[in-house]
Design a protein around this motif. Structure first.
Motif, PDB file in Angstrom:
ATOM      1  N   LEU A 155       0.868  -1.169   0.000  1.00 57.58           N
ATOM      2  CA  LEU A 155       0.000   0.000   0.000  1.00 57.58           C
ATOM      3  C   LEU A 155       0.902   1.214   0.000  1.00 57.58           C
ATOM      4  O   LEU A 155       1.594   1.469   0.978  1.00 57.58           O
ATOM      5  CB  LEU A 155      -0.908   0.006   1.234  1.00 57.58           C
ATOM      6  CG  LEU A 155      -2.014  -1.044   1.244  1.00 57.58           C
ATOM      7  CD1 LEU A 155      -2.771  -1.005   2.560  1.00 57.58           C
ATOM      8  CD2 LEU A 155      -2.970  -0.843   0.082  1.00 57.58           C
ATOM      9  N   ARG A 156       0.880   1.936  -1.103  1.00 60.49           N
ATOM     10  CA  ARG A 156       1.871   2.998  -1.268  1.00 60.49           C
ATOM     11  C   ARG A 156       1.219   4.365  -1.305  1.00 60.49           C
ATOM     12  O   ARG A 156       0.068   4.519  -1.699  1.00 60.49           O
ATOM     13  CB  ARG A 156       2.705   2.711  -2.506  1.00 60.49           C
ATOM     14  CG  ARG A 156       3.400   1.365  -2.374  1.00 60.49           C
ATOM     15  CD  ARG A 156       4.542   1.184  -3.288  1.00 60.49           C
ATOM     16  NE  ARG A 156       4.126   0.651  -4.578  1.00 60.49           N
ATOM     17  CZ  ARG A 156       4.953   0.087  -5.430  1.00 60.49           C
ATOM     18  NH1 ARG A 156       6.226  -0.032  -5.130  1.00 60.49           N
ATOM     19  NH2 ARG A 156       4.509  -0.345  -6.596  1.00 60.49           N
ATOM     20  N   THR A 157       1.983   5.346  -0.880  1.00 59.12           N
ATOM     21  CA  THR A 157       1.452   6.697  -0.722  1.00 59.12           C
ATOM     22  C   THR A 157       2.067   7.706  -1.680  1.00 59.12           C
ATOM     23  O   THR A 157       1.621   8.850  -1.723  1.00 59.12           O
ATOM     24  CB  THR A 157       1.667   7.185   0.721  1.00 59.12           C
ATOM     25  OG1 THR A 157       3.075   7.251   0.972  1.00 59.12           O
ATOM     26  CG2 THR A 157       1.020   6.235   1.729  1.00 59.12           C
ATOM     27  N   ARG A 158       3.081   7.318  -2.426  1.00 55.09           N
ATOM     28  CA  ARG A 158       3.758   8.255  -3.311  1.00 55.09           C
ATOM     29  C   ARG A 158       3.158   8.200  -4.706  1.00 55.09           C
ATOM     30  O   ARG A 158       2.909   7.119  -5.255  1.00 55.09           O
ATOM     31  CB  ARG A 158       5.246   7.948  -3.377  1.00 55.09           C
ATOM     32  CG  ARG A 158       5.954   8.058  -2.051  1.00 55.09           C
ATOM     33  CD  ARG A 158       7.420   7.743  -2.164  1.00 55.09           C
ATOM     34  NE  ARG A 158       7.659   6.428  -2.739  1.00 55.09           N
ATOM     35  CZ  ARG A 158       8.862   5.879  -2.853  1.00 55.09           C
ATOM     36  NH1 ARG A 158       9.927   6.548  -2.427  1.00 55.09           N
ATOM     37  NH2 ARG A 158       9.008   4.698  -3.381  1.00 55.09           N
ATOM     38  N   GLU A 159       2.995   9.351  -5.295  1.00 51.76           N
ATOM     39  CA  GLU A 159       2.421   9.421  -6.644  1.00 51.76           C
ATOM     40  C   GLU A 159       3.200   8.572  -7.639  1.00 51.76           C
ATOM     41  O   GLU A 159       2.616   7.890  -8.483  1.00 51.76           O
ATOM     42  CB  GLU A 159       2.428  10.873  -7.135  1.00 51.76           C
ATOM     43  CG  GLU A 159       1.418  11.780  -6.488  1.00 51.76           C
ATOM     44  CD  GLU A 159       1.426  13.156  -7.137  1.00 51.76           C
ATOM     45  OE1 GLU A 159       1.664  14.134  -6.415  1.00 51.76           O
ATOM     46  OE2 GLU A 159       1.191  13.236  -8.354  1.00 51.76           O
TER      47      GLU A 159
END
Length: 127
Positions: free
Chosen positions: A107-111
């Motif tokens: 689950l990633r948060t960077r564009e």
């Protein structure tokens, strides 16, 4: 051709609710984690929420935790963002994004970690 199409945005009063939808096509939907991002006027785009490939895991920005709920329906190739108790500071263009991943736990948060993006849907919360 991969397409992500957001819908459900609009104008709502403070305290109201909206449910955003993201319809995906042209990709193996269940092989992608899905994310929602938003961009307010004059600000950079920011992470809002993400959901794992199966939907079993979710991640939220602190600013929306307990207020927004992300979900998905792999049979429909769709992701959703339920937004409750909306505030003027939630006003932004909301984007959905797809992240191809082999890992259920990713689950990633960077564009830059997301492979595909929709065009966005405007959410305006009036005071």
């Amino acid at each position: 051709q991969v397409k992500l199409v957001e819908s459900g945005g609009g104008l709502v009063q403070t305290g109201g609710s909206l449910r955003l939808s993201c319809a995906a096509s042209g990709l193996a939907f269940s092989s992608h984690a899905m994310g929602w991002f938003r961009q307010a006027p004059g600000k950079e785009r920011e992470f809002v929420a993400a959901i794992s490939r199966s939907g079993g895991r979710t991640l939220y920005a602190d600013s929306v935790k307990g207020q927004f709920t992300i979900s998905r329906d792999n049979a429909k190739s769709a992701a959703y963002l339920q937004m409750n108790s909306l505030k003027p500071e939630d006003t932004a263009v909301y984007f959905c994004a797809a992240d191809f991943t082999y890992l259920e736990t990713n689950l990633r948060t960077r564009e830059r970690d997301y492979d595909y993006w929709g065009q966005g849907t405007q959410v305006t919360v009036s005071s």
